[in-house]
Design a protein around this motif. Sequence first.
Motif, PDB file in Angstrom:
ATOM      1  N   CYS A 204       0.692   6.205  -7.344  1.00 44.63           N
ATOM      2  CA  CYS A 204      -0.310   6.850  -7.064  1.00 44.63           C
ATOM      3  C   CYS A 204       0.018   9.002  -6.763  1.00 44.63           C
ATOM      4  O   CYS A 204      -0.694   9.981  -7.941  1.00 44.63           O
ATOM      5  N   LYS A 205       0.190   9.395  -5.858  1.00 43.51           N
ATOM      6  CA  LYS A 205       0.972  10.687  -5.110  1.00 43.51           C
ATOM      7  C   LYS A 205       1.338  11.318  -5.899  1.00 43.51           C
ATOM      8  O   LYS A 205       1.157  12.452  -6.496  1.00 43.51           O
TER       9      LYS A 205
ATOM     10  N   LEU B 143      -2.890   4.761   3.205  1.00 43.30           N
ATOM     11  CA  LEU B 143      -2.338   3.448   3.580  1.00 43.30           C
ATOM     12  C   LEU B 143      -0.888   3.681   3.666  1.00 43.30           C
ATOM     13  O   LEU B 143      -0.547   1.875   3.547  1.00 43.30           O
TER      14      LEU B 143
ATOM     15  N   LEU C 102      -8.381   6.368  -8.671  1.00 42.59           N
ATOM     16  CA  LEU C 102      -7.862   6.377  -7.541  1.00 42.59           C
ATOM     17  C   LEU C 102      -7.648   7.789  -7.495  1.00 42.59           C
ATOM     18  O   LEU C 102      -6.899   8.078  -8.124  1.00 42.59           O
TER      19      LEU C 102
ATOM     20  N   ARG D 220       0.810   4.218  -3.422  1.00 44.59           N
ATOM     21  CA  ARG D 220       0.667   5.733  -2.249  1.00 44.59           C
ATOM     22  C   ARG D 220       1.432   6.076  -3.682  1.00 44.59           C
ATOM     23  O   ARG D 220       1.377   7.286  -3.879  1.00 44.59           O
TER      24      ARG D 220
ATOM     25  N   ASN E 294       1.092  -0.762   0.091  1.00 45.44           N
ATOM     26  CA  ASN E 294       0.009   0.013   0.073  1.00 45.44           C
ATOM     27  C   ASN E 294       0.814   1.375   0.188  1.00 45.44           C
ATOM     28  O   ASN E 294      -0.050   2.347  -0.611  1.00 45.44           O
TER      29      ASN E 294
ATOM     30  N   GLU F 187      -7.242  11.260  -4.106  1.00 47.75           N
ATOM     31  CA  GLU F 187      -6.368  12.032  -3.081  1.00 47.75           C
ATOM     32  C   GLU F 187      -6.606  10.898  -2.482  1.00 47.75           C
ATOM     33  O   GLU F 187      -6.405  10.293  -0.753  1.00 47.75           O
TER      34      GLU F 187
ATOM     35  N   LEU G 104      -5.884   7.208  -1.056  1.00 49.61           N
ATOM     36  CA  LEU G 104      -4.848   7.175  -0.872  1.00 49.61           C
ATOM     37  C   LEU G 104      -4.824   7.734   0.247  1.00 49.61           C
ATOM     38  O   LEU G 104      -3.644   6.914   0.798  1.00 49.61           O
TER      39      LEU G 104
END
Length: 344
Positions: free
Chosen positions: A23-24, A60, A52, A20, A16, A54, A57
């Motif tokens: 994706c961030k 995580l 996905l 994160r 996870n 913010e 996320l």
Amino acid sequence: MRIGILTSGGDCPGINATIRGVCKTAINHYGMEVVGIHSGFQGLLTKDVEILDEKSLSGLLNMGGTMLGTSREKPFKKKGVPAGSDKPGEIARNIEELGLDCVVCIGGNGTQKTAAKFAAMGVNIVSIPKTIDNDIWGTDFCFGFDTAVSIATDAIDRLHSTASSHKRVMVIEVMGHKAGWIALYSGMAGGGDVILIPEIPYNIKNIGETILNRLRKGKPYSIVVVAEGIQTDGRKRVAEYIAQEIEYETGIETRETVLGYIQRGGSPTSFDRNLATRMGGHATELISRREFGRMITWSMNEISSLPLGEVAGKLKVVPEDHDLIIQGQRMGISFGSSVHSAHL
Ligand code: F6P
């Protein structure tokens, strides 16, 4: 760009944190759209996805497991597949239809092999190594490994008190698949007296000699750490087999513990969180440069990447001259082979 992300194979702490990290970075730094794919490659067959953002996320970083779910789906598997089925082609088409410019695959050796095959088909893939076994070639460490070693070390620490109270030999079996990394690192960190790994053939007589030598020196208990992948009679759990052999060889009461899936559970260590974050961010950087077909690596504290074709199918096992083994042998720790003493 619109990227997909999936997690495949055995779960582990840190997945996870990686999701994160990817994706961030993708959303905040590169303005990308991110599509979460559920249950590994299965989710690409069924188009089981979610956007996905913010919100999805948050929380995580310290959460174990994988928010996307996982599976051991092997799309290129030929055995037992109905004639005419073409899972790889179906997945490639679905990636197209989902409008994904690239898919980030987070997984172990099996996943890296599958990712390499898709890359060879021309599918845009970037992969991130994931496994508690730490047996992926090309990277010094995978996230998940440090957490599993910490869990196993804590368990080994706890065995010392019960072993000394009962003057027993305690055997603990740890995971690692065909490699001995978890057993070596946790055995040394936990003060194991005997550490058995698949990479070093063992002889019960040598193990018995080490344990009886300790007894003669006034240490009537021993801790034996065994990797699940060592050779046994194949009829019992490794820990049970070794415990019975030791009790028979030494006459000392011996008990066994199988640590099992506890090593894959719970929150990742800070090392794994930061490794996961760094690997995730760098995967997104590769995608922004359209450098596909590569696996992110960590070597000598530097994040880099290697072509998937170079990594896939190779197993990273413990070298017999690993520094922890050399130091352990010099300290009198047995790895099951003949006794190592320079002065004898
Ligand atoms: O690869 C991680 C791992 O935990 C290995 O150490 C272990 O042998 C295997 O997965 C267990 O597989 P499963 O989760 O399918 O039982």
